[in-house]
Design a protein around this motif. Structure first.
Motif, mmCIF file in Angstrom:
data_model
loop_
_atom_site.group_PDB
_atom_site.id
_atom_site.type_symbol
_atom_site.label_atom_id
_atom_site.label_comp_id
_atom_site.label_asym_id
_atom_site.label_seq_id
_atom_site.Cartn_x
_atom_site.Cartn_y
_atom_site.Cartn_z
ATOM 1 N N TYR A 154 0.836 -1.203 0.000
ATOM 2 C CA TYR A 154 0.000 0.000 0.000
ATOM 3 C C TYR A 154 0.873 1.255 0.000
ATOM 4 O O TYR A 154 1.838 1.339 0.749
ATOM 5 C CB TYR A 154 -0.906 0.028 1.240
ATOM 6 C CG TYR A 154 -1.532 -1.311 1.565
ATOM 7 C CD1 TYR A 154 -2.356 -1.966 0.654
ATOM 8 C CD2 TYR A 154 -1.297 -1.930 2.797
ATOM 9 C CE1 TYR A 154 -2.927 -3.198 0.947
ATOM 10 C CE2 TYR A 154 -1.872 -3.155 3.104
ATOM 11 C CZ TYR A 154 -2.670 -3.789 2.182
ATOM 12 O OH TYR A 154 -3.230 -5.010 2.493
ATOM 13 N N ARG A 155 0.471 2.232 -0.807
ATOM 14 C CA ARG A 155 1.206 3.493 -0.901
ATOM 15 C C ARG A 155 0.581 4.594 -0.051
ATOM 16 O O ARG A 155 1.153 5.659 0.098
ATOM 17 C CB ARG A 155 1.273 3.946 -2.358
ATOM 18 C CG ARG A 155 2.091 3.017 -3.250
ATOM 19 C CD ARG A 155 3.564 3.086 -2.938
ATOM 20 N NE ARG A 155 4.349 2.182 -3.776
ATOM 21 C CZ ARG A 155 5.681 2.089 -3.716
ATOM 22 N NH1 ARG A 155 6.340 2.850 -2.867
ATOM 23 N NH2 ARG A 155 6.316 1.242 -4.491
ATOM 24 N N SER A 159 -4.885 4.055 -1.444
ATOM 25 C CA SER A 159 -4.316 2.878 -2.094
ATOM 26 C C SER A 159 -4.657 1.604 -1.326
ATOM 27 O O SER A 159 -4.995 0.579 -1.920
ATOM 28 C CB SER A 159 -2.792 3.032 -2.199
ATOM 29 O OG SER A 159 -2.175 1.811 -2.567
#
Length: 270
Positions: A154-155, A159
């Motif tokens: 996950y960013r 996201s």
């Protein structure tokens, strides 16, 4: 105070408190999910993990900001319901003109905590995963933290939401462990608000910051002690484990495993 004012006061207040204490929430999650068979942290204690994270990742990046966006958003929603709705529901449940009993306080806290938790469960899943995943990233992989050597999933909060929903769906992804989450929140809120309310009435101290601070401190410890085993199981489920074998965990690690992370958890609650 109107219901709208209670909501507006409780939401931002809880968000501020959780934001300032996010370092303890991050540490709690790391402690709960630390695998003793594949040790990442040299000293799996509150102090040991916080010191190692601060050294390897920095205080801000490693302790203060992991999952912060999801934590603040969740606190606004969850806090508004669990605290803001409590006094109104407590008054409604009691007989008109009479003082609410401890049963009214307990039931009111459990209902508002359960409702708030159900609404904010996806944010809780996202926050837990972001805090569990946090670490220094190089070439798209973690070089520190629980997922050391693994690729970044996950960013950011958006996201994480999209990735979890796309890969796992709503029921098995964003609402994973919802039943445990709601049970935990109901017990936590019922124990915390009922004990706070009861202590404040029984002590008969002069109304003021000293009374509120003392009652909040004790009620937070009481509530977190009651729900700590469920809290640990919840973190395991939200990370992605479909089934948590409590008996196997106890046999392998002993009963105190379910209380791992109790100190930082209490620090957040009080």
């Amino acid at each position: 105070m109107s219901l709208a004012k209670e909501f507006l006061a409780a939401g931002p207040g809880c968000a501020l408190a959780n934001g300032l204490l996010n370092c303890f929430e991050t540490t709690k999650v790391k402690l709960q999910l630390h695998d003793t068979t594949k040790p990442v942290y040299r000293s799996p204690t509150t102090r040991g993990i916080m010191l190692q994270i601060a050294h390897e990742e920095g205080i801000v990046r490693g302790l203060l900001t992991p999952g912060l966006s999801a934590s603040l958003t969740r606190s606004m929603l969850y806090g508004a319901y669990r605290v803001g709705l409590y006094s109104t529901l407590r008054t409604r449940l009691s007989e008109r003109g009479e003082d609410p009993t401890w049963v009214h306080r307990l039931v009111s806290g459990m209902i508002t905590g359960g409702v708030g938790s159900m609404l904010s469960c996806p944010l809780d899943v996202v926050r837990t995963r972001m805090q569990a995943d946090s670490g220094v990233i190089r070439n798209g992989r973690y070089v520190t933290g629980l997922r050391r050597g693994e690729a970044v999933r996950y960013r950011g909060m958006i996201s994480a939401f999209w990735t979890i929903f796309r890969q796992e769906g709503l029921k098995n992804g964003l609402y994973r462990g919802a039943s445990v989450t709601v049970a935990r929140a109901s017990l936590l809120n019922g124990a915390q608000l009922a004990s706070y309310d009861t202590l404040k009435r029984q002590l008969k101290w002069e109304e003021g910051p000293m009374l509120h601070s003392f009652c909040a401190l004790l009620s937070g410890v009481v509530a977190q002690t009651v729900i700590m085993p469920i809290d640990t199981i919840k973190s395991q489920m939200m990370l992605g484990n479909r089934w948590v074998d409590v008996a196997a965990i106890l046999q392998k690690n002993g009963p105190f495993y379910l209380y791992r992370g109790w100190v930082p958890a209490c620090a957040v609650k009080v």
